[in-house]
Design a protein around this motif. Structure first.
Motif, PDB file in Angstrom:
ATOM      1  N   GLN A 132       0.656   9.900   5.105  1.00 36.29           N
ATOM      2  CA  GLN A 132      -0.313   9.255   5.989  1.00 36.29           C
ATOM      3  C   GLN A 132       0.281   9.050   7.378  1.00 36.29           C
ATOM      4  O   GLN A 132      -0.390   9.252   8.392  1.00 36.29           O
ATOM      5  N   ASP A 133       1.561   8.626   7.427  1.00 36.79           N
ATOM      6  CA  ASP A 133       2.221   8.451   8.720  1.00 36.79           C
ATOM      7  C   ASP A 133       2.274   9.758   9.503  1.00 36.79           C
ATOM      8  O   ASP A 133       2.091   9.787  10.724  1.00 36.79           O
ATOM      9  N   LEU A 134       2.518  10.847   8.781  1.00 39.13           N
ATOM     10  CA  LEU A 134       2.709  12.139   9.441  1.00 39.13           C
ATOM     11  C   LEU A 134       1.396  12.821   9.805  1.00 39.13           C
ATOM     12  O   LEU A 134       1.281  13.426  10.873  1.00 39.13           O
ATOM     13  N   GLY A 180       0.952   1.991   2.382  1.00 40.49           N
ATOM     14  CA  GLY A 180       2.370   1.879   2.091  1.00 40.49           C
ATOM     15  C   GLY A 180       2.730   0.998   0.922  1.00 40.49           C
ATOM     16  O   GLY A 180       3.889   0.984   0.500  1.00 40.49           O
ATOM     17  N   SER A 181       1.782   0.233   0.357  1.00 41.96           N
ATOM     18  CA  SER A 181       2.102  -0.754  -0.674  1.00 41.96           C
ATOM     19  C   SER A 181       1.541  -0.353  -2.034  1.00 41.96           C
ATOM     20  O   SER A 181       0.473   0.249  -2.128  1.00 41.96           O
ATOM     21  N   GLN A 222       5.848  -1.621   1.790  1.00 38.10           N
ATOM     22  CA  GLN A 222       6.184  -0.214   1.991  1.00 38.10           C
ATOM     23  C   GLN A 222       7.693   0.015   1.932  1.00 38.10           C
ATOM     24  O   GLN A 222       8.139   1.151   1.756  1.00 38.10           O
ATOM     25  N   ASN A 223       8.490  -1.050   2.069  1.00 35.84           N
ATOM     26  CA  ASN A 223       9.945  -0.946   2.041  1.00 35.84           C
ATOM     27  C   ASN A 223      10.545  -1.378   0.708  1.00 35.84           C
ATOM     28  O   ASN A 223      11.761  -1.533   0.608  1.00 35.84           O
ATOM     29  N   VAL A 224       9.701  -1.593  -0.306  1.00 34.14           N
ATOM     30  CA  VAL A 224      10.163  -2.000  -1.636  1.00 34.14           C
ATOM     31  C   VAL A 224       9.874  -0.861  -2.613  1.00 34.14           C
ATOM     32  O   VAL A 224       8.732  -0.420  -2.740  1.00 34.14           O
ATOM     33  N   ALA A 268      -6.014  -5.611   4.758  1.00 35.62           N
ATOM     34  CA  ALA A 268      -6.885  -4.464   5.030  1.00 35.62           C
ATOM     35  C   ALA A 268      -6.176  -3.157   4.694  1.00 35.62           C
ATOM     36  O   ALA A 268      -5.043  -2.926   5.106  1.00 35.62           O
ATOM     37  N   GLY A 269      -6.851  -2.310   3.918  1.00 39.80           N
ATOM     38  CA  GLY A 269      -6.305  -1.016   3.537  1.00 39.80           C
ATOM     39  C   GLY A 269      -5.454  -1.036   2.289  1.00 39.80           C
ATOM     40  O   GLY A 269      -5.068   0.021   1.795  1.00 39.80           O
ATOM     41  N   GLU A 270      -5.109  -2.231   1.772  1.00 38.65           N
ATOM     42  CA  GLU A 270      -4.285  -2.338   0.576  1.00 38.65           C
ATOM     43  C   GLU A 270      -5.168  -2.598  -0.643  1.00 38.65           C
ATOM     44  O   GLU A 270      -6.384  -2.684  -0.540  1.00 38.65           O
ATOM     45  N   ARG A 271      -4.533  -2.750  -1.799  1.00 31.05           N
ATOM     46  CA  ARG A 271      -5.258  -3.017  -3.046  1.00 31.05           C
ATOM     47  C   ARG A 271      -4.607  -4.186  -3.776  1.00 31.05           C
ATOM     48  O   ARG A 271      -3.383  -4.334  -3.790  1.00 31.05           O
TER      49      ARG A 271
END
Length: 830
Positions: free
Chosen positions: A537-539, A154-155, A137-139, A122-125
């Motif tokens: 988006q986080d902020l 994040g991805s 999000q960490n790559v 959900a929310g990704e593509r």
């Protein structure tokens, strides 16, 4: 997008260029990572890798089965032999990409141990990547060393990067922030695009494929691309263009006729054309009269798409010591899908995306001991999302996302001695972001009212965008030092100072060590600190869903995510037919960003979910690869990955990360006849997915027809929990809920279901004809494994196509163009 003051940009550029002058005392001009190798005289002995010039370390393979010709750049940002690298780097070569039948990089990375490619959540593509148990999000994903933009949740969507333009893919696992800055917590994936190697060349590929209509839609695809290149005199250039389109498909068993996709009726065994609880006499009457009926709703699991991409890579060899390169790509993607929301809601969803990157690179070999690199690039990702409710305008909306990144990098390589090079780098990055999902400035600052709220006059379906901007400046030092030649000991220490205009500075160290126990067995170890700066988006998230009764709000006081990463591995290559590697990894991440429930509702009564640094996570495990050449034309490969993850707050495994995964492949390449065959298998063990406990165990997964019973059991369990724990003070309950302690709270707590074990099996065959053509055919997902909830991947897919490759003239003496040896293990990981 907001405007950046020219004076601010000029000041930043001046500071970086001035830093280079301080190092050199001479004018600055340099090379980027995408330039071809310098022309040197061919030598049979191993070249001196320690030379600062990134062209050093090249050799012709001479047809033997070693790794002498594989060049990498990602581990240290300096070109060199893969076999000489200190930092473990895994490579998927062009030959591997073709053998896999890959249409984009999502179909290549999953064959590498330690890397998992998953359908978007959900929310990704599209498809996203996990590396050593850590999320996308960490790559950090690069194209020729340039940062990519356009993350969703994040991805990065891996399907954006088409296979036809790729020469190889380089992967560095473990924290790499000391060299690359933010986002490189889990590692770096660098997509290296093709360079022109022949005086004249032209390639083309045409492809079509489809599958069985599992419920509805075959997912038919048509893909075509062509490239043309010239290398003459001081100029080398290559143009590529592609056009791709595909139909949507549906994994929902009760799918039915829809005006957009031409379905006719459901194939589900439980499908009925009549409304629920229709009396028998009514059914007979409807059947006799053939009256219209309302069956199951139209929906799609996979989007229909149309994709156009063009790219160019050009270099100028101005002199033996000075080169300059230009590069750009542009992609347009139009996706369409249908969402169904019971009882009768149907929504048409579309995304139109423009993706652009342009870069200028320069290389200047100032002296035999000094080399300067300069790279500047601009990337922009623009997406328009439209949501249209059929037969109603009440929930229609249109949102635009605009993300632009401008980056300038300089690097000075100073050769101290043979086998000892120190690199000094300075970078600046300006990141601009505009989105409907973040609050406008007028909503984030007093008096929290925008002019449009008072004056009106805006498009009622266009959500107002918020705008944010950040600037990052960084300086780093990296030392590549061969301490000893017998035994061979190499170290690469480094440190980076990174400053973000939003949250401040961070010092990021790293250390990599290589020790060759023998000529056939080597050990590599690496340790580093990784970090990810909170996204816009986080902020500044400001997403409201009044229909469900909640809103999501960002947190401008977030801290960056930090990781401590450790990798220890080795390679054993006793002969030319056997190769084995292993790696142990450990990642400990603090300040992971997630959503927490705010105990205070907003003024309109909506529940608030705030982003917060409340999560801690641990991933550890083991990964291995083996390759065996059983015959001159036949090779076998395999791998195993064990991944243990843990949310240290709730003591639950990270969702969807399976403990066990196996890779296997068989490749036959009969060069005399031009026939080839490849089989790739990825076997997934069961994966943990969360389920709500009532209160000691999860509810049973009952069939749909028992939904009433399931609801009754849930209600009874809730009443029991309230009776047992309702008297516990609220502060204690909040503490217990946060830590998933079911014995002291009436709030929801969670357990784990182990589900979704499956195997992906792909097969491809090809035959060369007339010397310049190759026909190929294959089947993806041969076992037809998918799951609407846990694994919504494309069902079984058949394809056929033809390649054409034409070239004229003898290739110039460019050792970077040396062919990849046929013995490189699948997926090219060494």
């Amino acid at each position: 997008m907001g405007k950046i003051k020219p004076s601010s940009i000029l000041r930043t550029l001046y500071l970086i260029l001035f830093s280079g002058l301080c190092f050199l005392g001479v004018p600055i001009f340099s090379q980027g990572e995408v330039l071809p190798e310098k022309k040197t005289e061919e030598k049979k002995e191993e070249p001196d890798k320690s030379k600062v010039n990134p062209e050093a370390g090249k050799e012709v393979t001479n047809g033997n089965n070693d790794r002498g010709s594989i060049i990498t750049v990602t581990g240290t940002r300096r070109k060199g032999f893969l076999k000489d690298s200190t930092i473990t780097t895994e490579v998927i070569t062009r030959k591997d990409i073709d053998a896999m039948g890959a249409r984009d990089i999502s179909q290549t990375l999953g064959n590498v141990p330690g890397i998992e490619v998953r359908p978007a959540q959900a929310g990704e593509r599209g498809s996203t990547v996990r590396l050593q148990g850590l999320a996308g999000q960490n790559v950090l994903i690069l194209v020729d060393g340039q940062r990519t933009t356009g993350r969703f949740s994040g991805s990065i969507d891996l399907t954006r990067f088409k296979a036809e333009d790729i020469e190889r893919i380089e992967i560095v696992k473990g924290a790499s922030s000391a060299l690359y800055g933010s986002d490189a917590i889990a590692g770096v994936i660098n997509i290296i695009t093709k360079e022109q190697k022949d005086p004249y060349s032209a390639n083309f590929r045409t492809f079509m494929g489809g599958g069985n209509p599992v419920y509805y839609g075959t997912g038919t695809e048509f893909r075509n691309y062509a490239s043309v290149g010239v290398r003459k005199g001081i100029v080398s250039t290559n143009f590529t263009a592609g056009w791709h389109r595909g139909d949507g498909y549906d994994l929902t068993p009760d799918a039915t006729l829809g005006p957009k996709n031409g379905r006719v009726e459901s194939l589900s065994s439980s499908y009925s054309p009549f409304p629920i609880d229709t009396p028998l006499w009514t059914k007979l009457y409807i059947y006799r009269k053939k009256l219209p009926y309302e069956g199951p709703l139209e929906s799609t699991s996979g989007s229909a798409f149309e994709d156009i991409n063009v790219s160019n890579k050009t270099t100028f060899d101005i002199s033996e010591t000075f080169k300059i390169g230009f590069q750009f790509y542009y992609r347009y993607l139009n996706q369409n899908a249908v969402d169904a929301v019971p009882p009768r809601g149907v929504y048409d969803r579309s995304n139109k995306t423009h993706d652009f990157m342009g870069a200028v690179n320069a290389d200047w070999e100032i002296t035999k001991t000094l080399n300067l690199n300069v790279n500047t690039n601009y990337a922009r990702f623009f997406d328009t999302y439209t949501y249209d409710q059929r037969k109603s305008d009440a929930q229609d909306k249109r949102e635009k996302l605009d993300n632009a990144v401008t980056e300038l990098r300089t690097r000075l390589d100073h050769k101290i001695s043979d086998g000892h090079v120190i690199s000094y780098g300075a970078e600046t990055l300006i990141d601009q972001f505009s989105s409907a999902r973040i609050a406008p400035d007028c909503k984030r600052n007093f008096p929290y009212v925008c002019a449009s709220d008072i004056l009106g006059g805006t498009d009622p379906y266009q959500t107002q965008n918020g705008y944010a901007q950040r600037q990052r400046n960084a300086f780093y030092v990296q030392d590549e030092w061969r301490v000893s030649s017998a035994p061979r000991i190499q170290i690469v220490p480094g440190i980076r100072s990174d400053h973000d205009s939003i949250y401040g500075g961070q010092i990021l160290p790293k250390l990599a060590v290589r020790y060759d126990v023998t000529d056939k067995f080597r050990i590599r170890a690496a340790n580093g600190l990784g970090y990810r700066a909170p996204s816009f988006q986080d902020l500044y998230y400001n997403f409201i869903n009044p229909g469900v009764g909640y809103r999501v709000a960002g947190n401008p006081d977030l801290k960056p995510e930090l990781s401590r990463s450790y990798n220890l591995g080795g390679e054993w290559e006793p002969n030319k037919v056997f190769w084995f590697s292993f790696n142990f990894f450990y990642n400990n991440i603090d300040n992971l960003i997630g959503f927490r429930t705010n105990p205070t509702r907003d003024a309109s009564g909506l529940q608030i979910f705030n982003t917060s640094n409340y999560q801690k996570a641990l991933t550890k495990g083991f990964e291995s690869s083996v390759t065996l050449r059983v015959h001159q034309n036949i090779s076998l490969g395999g791998g195993y990955t064990y991944t243990d993850t843990r949310d240290e707050l709730t003591n639950l495994p990270l969702e969807g990360r399976g403990y066990h995964r196996w890779n296997a492949n068989i490749r036959i390449d009969h060069q005399p006849s031009g026939f080839s065959f490849s089989l790739f298998a990825v076997i997934f063990g069961k994966q943990p997915y969360y389920c709500q406990k009532n209160p000691l165990w999860c509810d049973p997964q009952l069939p749909t027809e028992f939904s009433a019973l399931s609801a009754q059991l849930t209600t009874q369990a809730t009443n029991t929990i309230n009776a047992l724990f309702g008297s516990i003070p609220g502060g204690i309950q909040e503490y217990c809920t946060e830590r998933n302690l079911s014995y002291c709270t009436t709030g929801p707590t969670y357990g784990v279901r182990m589900v979704n074990a499956h195997t992906n099996l792909n097969i491809r065959v090809s035959q060369k004809i007339l010397g310049t053509f190759e026909i190929f055919a294959g089947v993806d997902n041969l076992l037809d494994t998918f799951d609407l909830t846990y694994n919504p991947q494309k069902p079984r897919f058949y394809y056929v196509g033809i390649d054409g490759r034409f070239s004229a003239g003898a290739a110039p003496a460019d050792y970077s163009a040396a062919p990849i040896p046929s013995s490189s293990p699948v997926p090219g990981v060494r």
